[in-house]
Design an enzyme around this catalytic site. Structure first.
Site: not given
Ligand code: PGA
Length: 249
Positions: A9, A11, A95, A97, A167, A173, A213
């Site tokens: 992903n 982003k 997601h 976010e 997630e 992140g 992560s």
């Molecule tokens: P990350 O993000 O691997 O940077 O923690 C995962 C995601 O948001 O899908």
């Protein structure tokens, strides 16, 4: 068991040129990989370039969001048929976010999920609890509500293209990964919930990924869990070498 999926992903990162350079560098590094579906999810503006660059390889491309309507007066939105027309296979939906910064609720996510299925896109439905929800013991209730809310009105048969990504919000992140055992526990619970919704056959078929992560040094332990069928990778999917190392776990 479902074919494992490793999805990146991206982003809101990478221009068209950066997307092409990434794919060209990735192809030779994942060429020998069999039995893992490799997916990249660039921003809308780089989808076309990424799709051209992956041609002839086994890498699949997904979008990170879409609208639920076939078309219409929705300024700034992208329709499912447009993604299908471009050549996308997958679309990430719900997601955290999107939920947090753009106010997406289970009801809208459900409409998007139905639209993705209708247009032949494989939805990657994201669910996960916040730190506060986890600390008060609410993880299972939260993910069950998100899953049931998004799948409302859909039957087992129509859901077979579904992919789920668990997630935990506090692991995205942050460098803080759920332990493999914690991820396994919640993913096993999601599989049971899916069996209750759409039957045992569906629950066996739908890949459930872990995200939050994921890095080259924790992917092996995550993938060794019986219910974890892959990973949705954010930060570590932006560098070719770390993404390739995760794919080659
Ligand atoms: P990350 O993000 O691997 O940077 O923690 C995962 C995601 O948001 O899908």
């Amino acid at each position: 068991m479902a074919t494992p999926i490793i999805a990146g992903n991206w982003k809101m990162y990478k221009t068209t040129g950066e997307a092409r350079a990434f794919v060209e560098a990735l192809i030779p590094k994942v060429q020998g990989v069999r039995g893992v579906e490799v997916v990249i999810c660039p921003p809308f503006t780089a989808l076309g370039e990424a799709l051209e660059a992956v041609r002839g390889s086994l890498i699949r491309v997904g979008a990170q969001n879409m609208h639920w309507a076939d078309q219409g007066a929705y300024t700034g939105e992208v329709a499912p048929g447009m993604l299908k027309d471009l050549g996308c296979t997958y679309v990430i939906l719900g997601h955290s976010e999107r939920r947090e910064y753009f106010g997406e609720r289970d009801e809208e996510i459900g409409k998007k999920l139905q639209a993705a299925l209708k247009h032949g896109l494989r939805p990657i439905l994201c669910v996960g609890e916040t730190l506060e929800q986890r600390e008060r013991g609410g993880t299972q209730a939260v993910v069950e509500k998100q899953l049931r809310g998004a799948l409302q009105g859909l039957d087992g048969e129509s859901l077979s293209p579904l992919v789920i990504a668990y997630e935990p919000v506090w692991a995205i992140g942050t460098g803080r990964t759920a332990s493999a055992a914690d991820a396994e526990e919640t993913i096993a619970f999601l599989r049971e919930t899916l069996a209750a919704i759409g039957g045992r056959a569906l629950a066996q078929k739908v890949p459930i990924l872990y995200g939050g992560s994921v890095k080259p040094d924790n992917i092996k332990e995550l993938m060794a869990q019986p219910n974890i069928d892959g990973a949705l990778v954010g930060g570590a999917s932006l560098e070719v070498d770390s993404f390739a190392a995760i794919v080659n776990y």
